[in-house]
Design a protein around this motif. Structure first.
Motif, PDB file in Angstrom:
ATOM      1  N   GLU A 117       0.796  -1.159   0.041  1.00  0.00           N
ATOM      2  CA  GLU A 117       0.162  -0.039  -0.059  1.00  0.00           C
ATOM      3  C   GLU A 117       0.836   1.260  -0.083  1.00  0.00           C
ATOM      4  O   GLU A 117       0.567   2.161  -0.978  1.00  0.00           O
ATOM      5  N   VAL A 118       1.923   1.368   0.763  1.00  0.00           N
ATOM      6  CA  VAL A 118       2.905   2.218   0.712  1.00  0.00           C
ATOM      7  C   VAL A 118       3.519   2.643  -0.530  1.00  0.00           C
ATOM      8  O   VAL A 118       3.560   3.832  -1.146  1.00  0.00           O
ATOM      9  N   GLU A 119       4.045   1.378  -1.186  1.00  0.00           N
ATOM     10  CA  GLU A 119       4.560   1.507  -2.412  1.00  0.00           C
ATOM     11  C   GLU A 119       3.609   2.066  -3.622  1.00  0.00           C
ATOM     12  O   GLU A 119       3.933   2.934  -4.352  1.00  0.00           O
ATOM     13  N   ALA A 120       2.162   2.001  -3.545  1.00  0.00           N
ATOM     14  CA  ALA A 120       1.262   2.283  -4.375  1.00  0.00           C
ATOM     15  C   ALA A 120       1.143   3.877  -4.177  1.00  0.00           C
ATOM     16  O   ALA A 120       0.930   4.546  -5.068  1.00  0.00           O
ATOM     17  N   LEU A 121       1.286   4.340  -2.900  1.00  0.00           N
ATOM     18  CA  LEU A 121       0.867   5.742  -2.618  1.00  0.00           C
ATOM     19  C   LEU A 121       2.214   6.746  -3.043  1.00  0.00           C
ATOM     20  O   LEU A 121       2.181   7.512  -3.319  1.00  0.00           O
ATOM     21  N   LYS A 122       3.406   5.803  -2.891  1.00  0.00           N
ATOM     22  CA  LYS A 122       4.653   6.377  -3.434  1.00  0.00           C
ATOM     23  C   LYS A 122       4.843   6.827  -4.902  1.00  0.00           C
ATOM     24  O   LYS A 122       5.321   7.815  -5.252  1.00  0.00           O
ATOM     25  N   LYS A 123       3.838   6.011  -5.450  1.00  0.00           N
ATOM     26  CA  LYS A 123       3.834   6.301  -6.970  1.00  0.00           C
ATOM     27  C   LYS A 123       3.281   7.608  -7.532  1.00  0.00           C
ATOM     28  O   LYS A 123       3.623   8.148  -8.445  1.00  0.00           O
ATOM     29  N   VAL A 124       2.498   8.198  -6.504  1.00  0.00           N
ATOM     30  CA  VAL A 124       1.700   9.596  -6.802  1.00  0.00           C
ATOM     31  C   VAL A 124       2.224  10.722  -5.942  1.00  0.00           C
ATOM     32  O   VAL A 124       1.815  11.736  -6.173  1.00  0.00           O
ATOM     33  N   MET A 125       3.093  10.275  -5.029  1.00  0.00           N
ATOM     34  CA  MET A 125       3.166  11.403  -3.967  1.00  0.00           C
ATOM     35  C   MET A 125       4.485  12.400  -4.556  1.00  0.00           C
ATOM     36  O   MET A 125       5.257  12.067  -5.162  1.00  0.00           O
ATOM     37  N   PRO A 126       3.769  13.726  -4.425  1.00  0.00           N
ATOM     38  CA  PRO A 126       4.844  14.870  -4.854  1.00  0.00           C
ATOM     39  C   PRO A 126       6.016  14.648  -4.415  1.00  0.00           C
ATOM     40  O   PRO A 126       6.588  14.205  -3.274  1.00  0.00           O
ATOM     41  N   LYS A 127       7.153  15.005  -5.265  1.00  0.00           N
ATOM     42  CA  LYS A 127       8.660  15.087  -4.859  1.00  0.00           C
ATOM     43  C   LYS A 127       8.853  16.202  -3.998  1.00  0.00           C
ATOM     44  O   LYS A 127       9.868  16.009  -3.304  1.00  0.00           O
ATOM     45  N   GLN A 275      -2.060 -14.232   1.038  1.00  0.00           N
ATOM     46  CA  GLN A 275      -1.021 -15.030   0.269  1.00  0.00           C
ATOM     47  C   GLN A 275       0.243 -14.477  -0.012  1.00  0.00           C
ATOM     48  O   GLN A 275       1.371 -14.558  -0.672  1.00  0.00           O
ATOM     49  N   ILE A 276       0.170 -12.859   0.131  1.00  0.00           N
ATOM     50  CA  ILE A 276       1.210 -11.819  -0.287  1.00  0.00           C
ATOM     51  C   ILE A 276       2.345 -12.199   0.707  1.00  0.00           C
ATOM     52  O   ILE A 276       2.379 -12.039   1.874  1.00  0.00           O
ATOM     53  N   ASN A 277       3.631 -12.481   0.008  1.00  0.00           N
ATOM     54  CA  ASN A 277       4.756 -12.745   1.102  1.00  0.00           C
ATOM     55  C   ASN A 277       5.936 -11.777   0.397  1.00  0.00           C
ATOM     56  O   ASN A 277       7.231 -11.758   0.569  1.00  0.00           O
ATOM     57  N   ALA A 278       5.723 -10.872  -0.382  1.00  0.00           N
ATOM     58  CA  ALA A 278       6.597  -9.705  -1.184  1.00  0.00           C
ATOM     59  C   ALA A 278       5.831  -8.477  -1.259  1.00  0.00           C
ATOM     60  O   ALA A 278       4.743  -8.647  -1.283  1.00  0.00           O
ATOM     61  N   VAL A 279       6.571  -7.449  -1.327  1.00  0.00           N
ATOM     62  CA  VAL A 279       6.214  -6.135  -1.861  1.00  0.00           C
ATOM     63  C   VAL A 279       5.584  -5.944  -3.266  1.00  0.00           C
ATOM     64  O   VAL A 279       6.436  -6.568  -4.167  1.00  0.00           O
ATOM     65  N   GLU A 280       4.289  -5.967  -3.524  1.00  0.00           N
ATOM     66  CA  GLU A 280       3.563  -5.926  -4.911  1.00  0.00           C
ATOM     67  C   GLU A 280       4.107  -4.796  -5.767  1.00  0.00           C
ATOM     68  O   GLU A 280       4.244  -3.566  -5.193  1.00  0.00           O
ATOM     69  N   GLU A 281       4.182  -4.723  -6.949  1.00  0.00           N
ATOM     70  CA  GLU A 281       4.624  -3.566  -7.683  1.00  0.00           C
ATOM     71  C   GLU A 281       3.139  -2.853  -8.198  1.00  0.00           C
ATOM     72  O   GLU A 281       2.341  -3.657  -8.743  1.00  0.00           O
ATOM     73  N   PRO A 282       2.981  -1.781  -7.861  1.00  0.00           N
ATOM     74  CA  PRO A 282       1.582  -1.269  -8.079  1.00  0.00           C
ATOM     75  C   PRO A 282       1.308  -1.170  -9.675  1.00  0.00           C
ATOM     76  O   PRO A 282       2.141  -0.938 -10.570  1.00  0.00           O
ATOM     77  N   LYS A 283       0.091  -1.218 -10.032  1.00  0.00           N
ATOM     78  CA  LYS A 283      -0.484  -1.276 -11.173  1.00  0.00           C
ATOM     79  C   LYS A 283      -1.442  -0.155 -11.565  1.00  0.00           C
ATOM     80  O   LYS A 283      -2.141   0.331 -10.785  1.00  0.00           O
TER      81      LYS A 283
END
Length: 298
Positions: A117-127, A275-283
């Motif tokens: 979830e954090v990774e998905a949020l990082k995709k759109v977070m302003p720099k 069943q998630i055992n690794a950080v998912e790549e956001p789509k």
């Protein structure tokens, strides 16, 4: 249990003026209600109270803020509406105040769900720019995303966030204690499902954002497999019993009604979250992943 101190007029309706100028106050504690005249109200003896009314002067707001007294000032219609709002507010806050350890444990037990979830949020977070999280909780999302300021109504959650270095301001999403055009972006991560009035909350976010400012919303999408699972288990869940789940399409509609332009979306948790055992790549997009990140621009 908190008690409400409500500004009312002679007829028992909400006083149409600043809280401190009210001729009477209604003290509500559990099932007990007591009406007093303004001369008997001593804010230094209110204890664990929430002051509720339509408006307040800057001077009085500064006084109660300095004393760490909680307050909610909204455009309420009548006392019945206030009491309903206060009950909903109290029920939700009490859940988080009483179950902070369970809340924190969830993130440890579901480590890769959380990190995805954090990774998905990082995709759109302003720099760049000044950001704030509305409903910052204990800071689980603000911290890894570099957000230093948050609004939070739960004292127990706010205390944890403060220990983690976040500047926490007491407040509710429908009436943010913040200046107009004061932030570059605002985050609401799994928060919109708990607010009493989602549209009013998003309009408040619109107000506090600068032109071209971004609102970033993270939700459990009710139109997905995970969302439907949450809905099925809602009544038996400590945290989600009082929640109202939305689909991504519904949130986009709310964004547009509050003045924002929908810009982009990302999603994670496309399979069975257990069943998630690794950080998912956001789509990119929404509708498949149980967790959606939706971005609007002012």
């Amino acid at each position: 249990m908190k008690k409400a101190v409500i500004s009312i007029n002679e007829n028992g309706d909400i006083f149409d003026g600043n809280f401190e100028d009210s001729p009477f106050y209604l003290i509500v504690e559990g099932d007990q209600k007591k009406k007093i005249q303004d001369c008997a109200l001593d804010i230094n003896k209110l204890g664990d109270s929430v002051l509720i009314g339509k408006s307040v002067s800057v001077e009085f707001k500064n006084i109660i803020t300095s004393k760490s007294i909680e307050y909610i000032f909204l455009d309420f219609v009548n006392a019945v509406e206030v009491l309903e709002y206060f009950k909903n507010y109290s029920d939700k806050i009490q859940v988080f105040d009483n179950n902070t350890e369970d809340y924190e444990e969830w993130f440890e037990k579901n480590k890769y769900v959380y990190l995805s979830e954090v990774e998905a949020l990082k995709k759109v977070m302003p720099k760049e720019g000044k950001g704030i999280e509305i409903g910052v909780g204990s800071g689980r999302f603000a911290l890894p995303l570099g957000i230093k300021v948050g609004v939070e109504p739960s004292k127990q959650m706010a205390d944890i966030a403060k220990k983690n270095g976040i500047d926490v301001i007491f407040g509710v999403a429908e009436s943010l204690p913040l200046e107009d055009n004061s932030f570059d972006f605002a985050l609401m991560a799994v928060t919109i499902c708990f607010v009493n009035d989602p549209l009013k909350s998003l309009k408040e976010c619109y107000r506090i954002l600068k032109p071209k400012g971004k609102i970033i919303i993270g939700i459990v999408d009710s139109d997905t497999t995970l969302g439907r699972l949450y809905l099925e288990k809602k009544e038996n869940s400590v945290f989600y019993k009082h929640a109202r789940f939305f689909s991504s399409k519904q949130v986009i509609d709310l964004l547009e009604k509050s003045g924002f332009t929908f810009k982009q979306a990302y999603q994670v948790l496309l399979g069975d979250y257990r069943q998630i055992n690794a950080v998912e790549e956001p789509k990119e997009g929404f509708g498949e992943g149980g967790f959606s990140v939706l971005v609007g621009e002012k």
